[in-house]
Design an enzyme around this catalytic site. Structure first.
Site, mmCIF file in Angstrom:
data_model
loop_
_atom_site.group_PDB
_atom_site.id
_atom_site.type_symbol
_atom_site.label_atom_id
_atom_site.label_comp_id
_atom_site.label_asym_id
_atom_site.label_seq_id
_atom_site.Cartn_x
_atom_site.Cartn_y
_atom_site.Cartn_z
ATOM 1 N N CYS A 119 0.161 2.101 6.710
ATOM 2 C CA CYS A 119 0.497 0.699 6.934
ATOM 3 C C CYS A 119 0.659 0.003 5.590
ATOM 4 O O CYS A 119 0.046 0.382 4.595
ATOM 5 C CB CYS A 119 -0.588 0.019 7.765
ATOM 6 N N HIS A 128 -9.040 3.872 -1.592
ATOM 7 C CA HIS A 128 -7.631 3.489 -1.453
ATOM 8 C C HIS A 128 -7.183 2.755 -2.714
ATOM 9 O O HIS A 128 -7.124 1.526 -2.743
ATOM 10 C CB HIS A 128 -7.494 2.609 -0.208
ATOM 11 N N CYS A 142 0.813 -1.225 0.000
ATOM 12 C CA CYS A 142 0.000 0.000 0.000
ATOM 13 C C CYS A 142 0.840 1.266 0.000
ATOM 14 O O CYS A 142 0.356 2.336 -0.365
ATOM 15 C CB CYS A 142 -0.944 0.010 1.196
#
Length: 385
Positions: free
Chosen positions: A371, A341, A89
């Site tokens: 994260c 996201h 991510c």
């Protein structure tokens, strides 16, 4: 010592799952922000020394070094190369780190950092499944590793399990997560209605605004949802949304700023990355933030705004508990629970929003963290100029 400046920062609107951007080829999404980036900055595209893009699940239309493909699809000079980064991510935040490090080292003067992801077209983790199945391999990067099993056993390695572990360890109730999620939607809707994203968003055709925020959501609606894991606290309402989008920044040295007549808008003040428990996976922003503040000689009192990716509500709530940060400085325009996201694009998307909000409010320092798979977290601190 050399400085790394952010000259321009742009992003597409974030499309929701199967939304208006779902059929757009990832190369065209990336090309869209790259063209806008070069036009708005006024820099000579031929002077760019590298294009560093984040992207996960690099199969099909996202395969073959999507950074290079996006640049060429934008009609930009063939002599400019590109490379694709996967730090899960945090991929495009890491792309920014690599771009800034190239400039800080004195070996590069003008570098593009960004990312792209079409999650509607290429579902999360599709790449590993597609590669493993025809070869008769176990699904996932950890299955079958004797060294991994000896160290971590057979515990599940996935983000939902990690988020549940965080909620349990930090005593975060489902009700607290839902209140946080509702606040994310409310802040995002306020930001859209007040035009706070207008300068950073490059409309894609008729798509002019983020599709994720839910104006009709409520605590009552959230409470009616079934948990993702039976008996758990996590629901879709407190999780980031499957999304499509792209984002990009232009990073320049002092020499490039002078040679090309560019206007620096921010300075990269600090960058670092740390790791911790890969099973809990999503709590690494906590030690990573502590490390970054110590190394930079700063405290959260010095930070005017924070962007921490809302992969799941407990990620941010645990970080808030541990750091004591002021929620009024954190994700002030909502986060991934509301805005989405788009994995490989989120890092530089957050930087783009952070920069524009610092400019809107007159803040000086902004901190960004998120994260990442494998129990990792990047931290970037920028200084508005």
């Amino acid at each position: 010592m050399p400085e790394a400046f952010i000259v321009e920062a742009v992003r597409t609107p974030v499309g929701k799952r199967d939304g208006a951007l779902s059929a757009v080829h990832p190369a065209d999404l990336g090309a869209h922000v790259l063209k806008a980036l070069m036009e708005r900055s006024g820099a000579d595209p031929a002077a760019v020394e590298d294009v560093v893009f984040g992207c996960l699940d690099t199969v099909g239309p996202q395969a073959g070094d999507i950074a290079r493909t996006c640049w060429l699809a934008a009609g930009l000079p063939e002599e400019v190369p590109g490379t694709t980064v996967d730090r899960q991510c945090g991929s495009s935040q890491q792309a920014l780190h690599f771009a800034a490090q190239g400039v800080l080292s004195g070996t590069q003067d003008l570098v593009v950092a960004g990312g792209v992801q079409n999650m509607s077209m290429i579902p999360i983790a599709f790449a590993s499944r597609r590669a493993a199945e025809p070869l008769g391999l176990d699904d996932g990067p950890y299955a079958g590793s004797e060294g991994w099993r000896a160290r971590y056993g057979d515990r599940p390695v996935n983000q939902f399990y990690g988020a549940e572990l965080i909620a349990e360890k930090w005593g975060i109730s489902r009700e607290a997560m839902e209140e946080f999620a509702l606040r994310s939607h409310q802040r995002a809707i306020r930001a859209i209605d007040e035009g706070r994203f207008d300068r950073e968003v490059v409309p894609y055709g008729e798509v002019t605004t983020d599709e994720g925020p839910r104006r009709g959501t409520s605590l009552e609606k959230m409470a009616a949802l079934a948990p993702v894991v039976e008996g758990g606290r996590l629901t879709a309402a407190v999780s980031s949304q499957v999304s499509d989008g792209a984002s990009a920044l232009l990073v320049a040295s002092e020499r490039a700023v002078a040679e090309h007549g560019l206007t620096p808008r921010a300075r990269v003040h600090h960058l670092s990355v740390r790791g911790e428990d890969p099973i809990r996976m999503l709590s690494a922003p906590i030690p990573a933030t502590a490390y970054a503040l110590k190394k930079s000689g700063m405290s959260l009192d010095d930070i005017d705004l924070v962007e921490i990716n809302e992969a799941f509500a407990p990620v941010v709530l645990a970080w808030l508990k541990e750091t004591g940060a002021d929620l009024e400085k954190v994700n002030v325009n909502g986060g991934a629970i509301a805005l989405g996201h788009p994995l490989g694009a989120t890092g530089t998307k957050l930087t783009t929003t952070l920069l524009h909000e610092l400019e809107r409010t007159g803040g000086r320092f902004g901190l960004q963290t998120m994260c990442e798979g494998g129990g990792q977290a990047n931290v970037t601190i920028i200084e508005r100029l």
